[in-house]
Design a protein around this motif. Structure first.
Motif, PDB file in Angstrom:
ATOM      1  N   TYR A 125       0.838  -1.207   0.000  1.00 45.47           N
ATOM      2  CA  TYR A 125       0.000   0.000   0.000  1.00 45.47           C
ATOM      3  C   TYR A 125       0.873   1.257   0.000  1.00 45.47           C
ATOM      4  CZ  TYR A 125      -3.151   3.675   1.403  1.00 45.47           C
ATOM      5  OH  TYR A 125      -3.850   4.859   1.441  1.00 45.47           O
ATOM      6  N   GLU A 208      -2.152   6.482   5.217  1.00 48.84           N
ATOM      7  CA  GLU A 208      -3.541   6.201   4.862  1.00 48.84           C
ATOM      8  C   GLU A 208      -4.442   7.354   5.271  1.00 48.84           C
ATOM      9  OE1 GLU A 208      -5.842   1.945   4.759  1.00 48.84           O
ATOM     10  OE2 GLU A 208      -4.817   2.522   6.595  1.00 48.84           O
ATOM     11  N   ARG A 246     -10.886  -2.823   6.097  1.00 47.84           N
ATOM     12  CA  ARG A 246     -10.608  -1.937   4.956  1.00 47.84           C
ATOM     13  C   ARG A 246     -11.776  -1.881   3.978  1.00 47.84           C
ATOM     14  NH1 ARG A 246      -4.759  -4.227   5.512  1.00 47.84           N
ATOM     15  NH2 ARG A 246      -4.005  -2.686   7.020  1.00 47.84           N
ATOM     16  N   GLN A 249     -14.090   0.538   5.618  1.00 52.12           N
ATOM     17  CA  GLN A 249     -13.630   1.916   5.465  1.00 52.12           C
ATOM     18  C   GLN A 249     -13.982   2.479   4.092  1.00 52.12           C
ATOM     19  OE1 GLN A 249      -9.478   1.158   6.363  1.00 52.12           O
ATOM     20  NE2 GLN A 249      -9.637   2.118   8.369  1.00 52.12           N
TER      21      GLN A 249
END
Length: 392
Positions: A125, A208, A246, A249
């Motif tokens: 990521y 993030e 995730r 989210q």
């Protein structure tokens, strides 16, 4: 890069690591279930093994053969340039995986793997999500038993609950199956890299973006007896809960405040205590290089259970979801989780990315975000059960 601009690439799907244990099962599944006109290839470092595999596949002569090696970044770049979707079984991914992720992110090629390694997912990521967003590549990790049943199962459960309210989902996993050498090697490697895993998670947290106006968490629950499933519930230290978080989210359907917890469900207390002791002993042994090497030699990568054992294996993940005054019990279940069903999930994920009408996404995304309902429907048609057990 528009995905339409990739249709002139030679292959719709390239399977990298096809001669490994799960790779061979995935190749067999694709050969048996691929739609008419699928352009696909098997890839790896040993062309002789690849040709032998192709000859043994039902209808396998239609599959191309490509040579690529994790130690040769140029070959991985060429592999990515030849495919719309690259699916790789070559792990441990934290050791062997990054160059292929980088090549796919840079060339706008969709990428799938079977990793259960949180460190690898977090590192990818930080290093490659932004580039993948620029090129339109979808980087989808954990497309096997880690973590498709859990991610899509939680999403399936959420869709049975009211919208716009706080939701909680607990997952309870029951499995009767045997490890392969590759899975065992990945688990040992992960146990030995606790500090690196924590550092990667913290680094991702700095990069993030924060949720605004919503919350999504995946807390580790305490061991307990869970009357809702009639079993002892032991917290599972797997990547599944992170993947579910995730998805929550990224998708507003999970509501303004979502919480997920995952457990192993064990009927009898002595078995539960024995399981905790076994995992603790394995974790301790993984910290010592000589013990880790000895354990690795007991079950080497490329080895795994035979057809008879896999035919008797099964998995079941039961979910209990609550919100808006409603409680729902759902279940995802199937056959041998680590190999037969993982190969099915992996192949169907690749086919979904290649051919289904999916929501526009790019960068590092989960199976629920990238494929959601389309992949759930594919897996149901392929024999994996998603069902509502009861609700009130």
């Amino acid at each position: 890069m528009s995905r339409l601009n990739r249709t002139d690439r030679p292959y719709d799907i390239v399977l990298f690591g096809a001669t490994g244990f799960v790779g061979t099962l995935t190749a067999e599944y694709l050969a048996q279930h691929a739609p008419e006109g699928l352009r696909w290839a098997i890839a790896g470092r040993n062309e002789e093994k690849l040709h032998r595999l192709r000859e043994a596949l039902p209808g396998g002569a239609k599959a191309g053969v490509l040579r690529a090696d994790v130690s040769d970044p140029a070959s991985l770049r060429e592999l990515a340039e030849h495919a719309r979707v690259v699916a790789t079984t070559v792990g441990p991914y934290v050791t062997y995986g990054e160059e292929l992720v980088a090549a796919c992110a840079d060339t706008g090629t969709d990428y799938l793997d079977l990793t259960g390694e949180p460190e690898f997912v977090d590192l990818m990521y930080v290093r490659h999500d932004a580039r993948a967003r620029e090129t339109g590549a979808r980087l989808v990790h954990a497309c096997g038993f880690d973590s498709v049943p859990h991610d899509l199962g939680a999403y399936f459960t959420v869709r049975q609950l009211p919208e716009g309210v706080p939701l909680t989902v607990d997952g309870f996993v029951t499995v009767d199956a045997t490890l392969s050498g590759g899975t065992f090697a990945s688990a040992l490697n992960q146990f030995a890299r606790g500090r690196q895993m924590l550092a990667a998670a913290r680094d991702r947290g700095r990069h993030e973006p924060r949720l605004v106006g919503r919350r999504a968490s995946a807390r580790t629950g305490a061991p307990r007896f869970a009357p809702e499933v009639g079993a002892w519930a032991l917290p599972l230290p797997t990547i599944d809960a992170q993947i579910v978080r995730r998805s929550a989210q990224a998708l507003e359907r999970y509501g303004p405040d979502f919480r997920y917890r995952e457990y192993a469900a064990v009927r009898h207390l002595p078995a539960a205590l024995g399981g905790v002791a076994a995992v603790g002993a394995l974790f301790a042994a993984a910290q010592l290089p000589p013990a880790r090497r000895w354990l690795s030699d007991r079950l080497k990568p490329g080895e795994g259970p035979g057809p008879e054992k896999r035919a008797k294996s099964w998995f079941r993940v039961r979910f209990v979801g609550e919100g808006g005054g409603r409680r729902v019990y759902t279940e995802v279940s199937g056959g041998d989780p680590g190999y037969d069903e993982t190969a099915k999930m992996f192949a169907e994920s690749a086919l979904s990315l290649a051919f289904d009408d999916l929501p526009p996404t790019a960068g590092q995304v989960t199976t629920a975000v990238a494929m959601g309902n389309a992949l759930t429907e594919r897996l149901q048609r392929a024999g994996i059960t998603f069902r509502v057990a009861r609700s009130r």
